[in-house]
Scaffold this motif. Sequence first.
Motif, PDB file in Angstrom:
ATOM      1  N   ASN A 131       0.745  -1.209   0.074  1.00  0.00           N
ATOM      2  CA  ASN A 131      -0.158  -0.070  -0.136  1.00  0.00           C
ATOM      3  C   ASN A 131       0.896   1.292   0.024  1.00  0.00           C
ATOM      4  O   ASN A 131       0.627   2.197  -0.850  1.00  0.00           O
ATOM      5  CB  ASN A 131      -0.944  -0.016   1.267  1.00  0.00           C
ATOM      6  CG  ASN A 131      -2.053  -1.337   1.337  1.00  0.00           C
ATOM      7  OD1 ASN A 131      -2.207  -1.552  -0.022  1.00  0.00           O
ATOM      8  ND2 ASN A 131      -2.321  -1.713   2.186  1.00  0.00           N
ATOM      9  N   CYS A 132       1.909   1.160   0.819  1.00  0.00           N
ATOM     10  CA  CYS A 132       2.740   2.523   0.998  1.00  0.00           C
ATOM     11  C   CYS A 132       3.688   2.622  -0.261  1.00  0.00           C
ATOM     12  O   CYS A 132       3.906   3.701  -0.893  1.00  0.00           O
ATOM     13  CB  CYS A 132       3.731   2.500   2.014  1.00  0.00           C
ATOM     14  SG  CYS A 132       2.883   2.791   3.571  1.00  0.00           S
ATOM     15  N   THR A 134       2.683   1.835  -3.350  1.00  0.00           N
ATOM     16  CA  THR A 134       1.749   2.190  -4.427  1.00  0.00           C
ATOM     17  C   THR A 134       1.460   3.719  -4.443  1.00  0.00           C
ATOM     18  O   THR A 134       1.445   4.604  -5.130  1.00  0.00           O
ATOM     19  CB  THR A 134       0.265   1.465  -4.108  1.00  0.00           C
ATOM     20  OG1 THR A 134       0.447   0.194  -4.360  1.00  0.00           O
ATOM     21  CG2 THR A 134      -0.691   2.069  -5.324  1.00  0.00           C
ATOM     22  N   GLU A 135       1.597   4.218  -2.959  1.00  0.00           N
ATOM     23  CA  GLU A 135       1.311   5.560  -2.727  1.00  0.00           C
ATOM     24  C   GLU A 135       2.578   6.478  -3.056  1.00  0.00           C
ATOM     25  O   GLU A 135       2.494   7.592  -3.446  1.00  0.00           O
ATOM     26  CB  GLU A 135       0.812   6.022  -1.325  1.00  0.00           C
ATOM     27  CG  GLU A 135      -0.388   5.309  -0.997  1.00  0.00           C
ATOM     28  CD  GLU A 135      -0.758   5.763   0.475  1.00  0.00           C
ATOM     29  OE1 GLU A 135       0.276   6.159   1.336  1.00  0.00           O
ATOM     30  OE2 GLU A 135      -1.823   5.007   0.900  1.00  0.00           O
TER      31      GLU A 135
END
Length: 136
Positions: A131-132, A134-135
């Motif tokens: 998730n991190c 992707t950000e």
Amino acid sequence: MESYDRLLKYNIKPSMQRIAIMEYLIEHRTHPSADEIYTALSPKMPTLSKTTVYNTLKLFAEHGAALMLTIDERNANFDADTSPHSHFFCKSCSHIYDLKAPEGVKQVEKQDMGGHEVTEIHYYYKGTCRNCLTEQ
């Protein structure tokens, strides 16, 4: 009454506070810290103290009813899932994820440990979660 039965299974005397803490651990698979559990439960249980939460979680870990994770240098986190598995800690968001582990990996092996008795093995991985990533 899964929490109540689990406490009995691990030879822990059930109390309202212990049942509530175990229930929280079972329902919230987020590897919470003692502070997180206290913050969540204290509005409904005004007599609950942070010390009681921490001591109860320590008791759970000592009896094998929960795992105490020391993967995060700032907090001890707790896991109601005591089955063999590993953990991944994201250094960016501090989230802890469960990872599958081959069945034999977390078993304590019979080997010469210089006279020491091994009772537990911990597998922790650290990095950046998807998730991190992707950000970024």
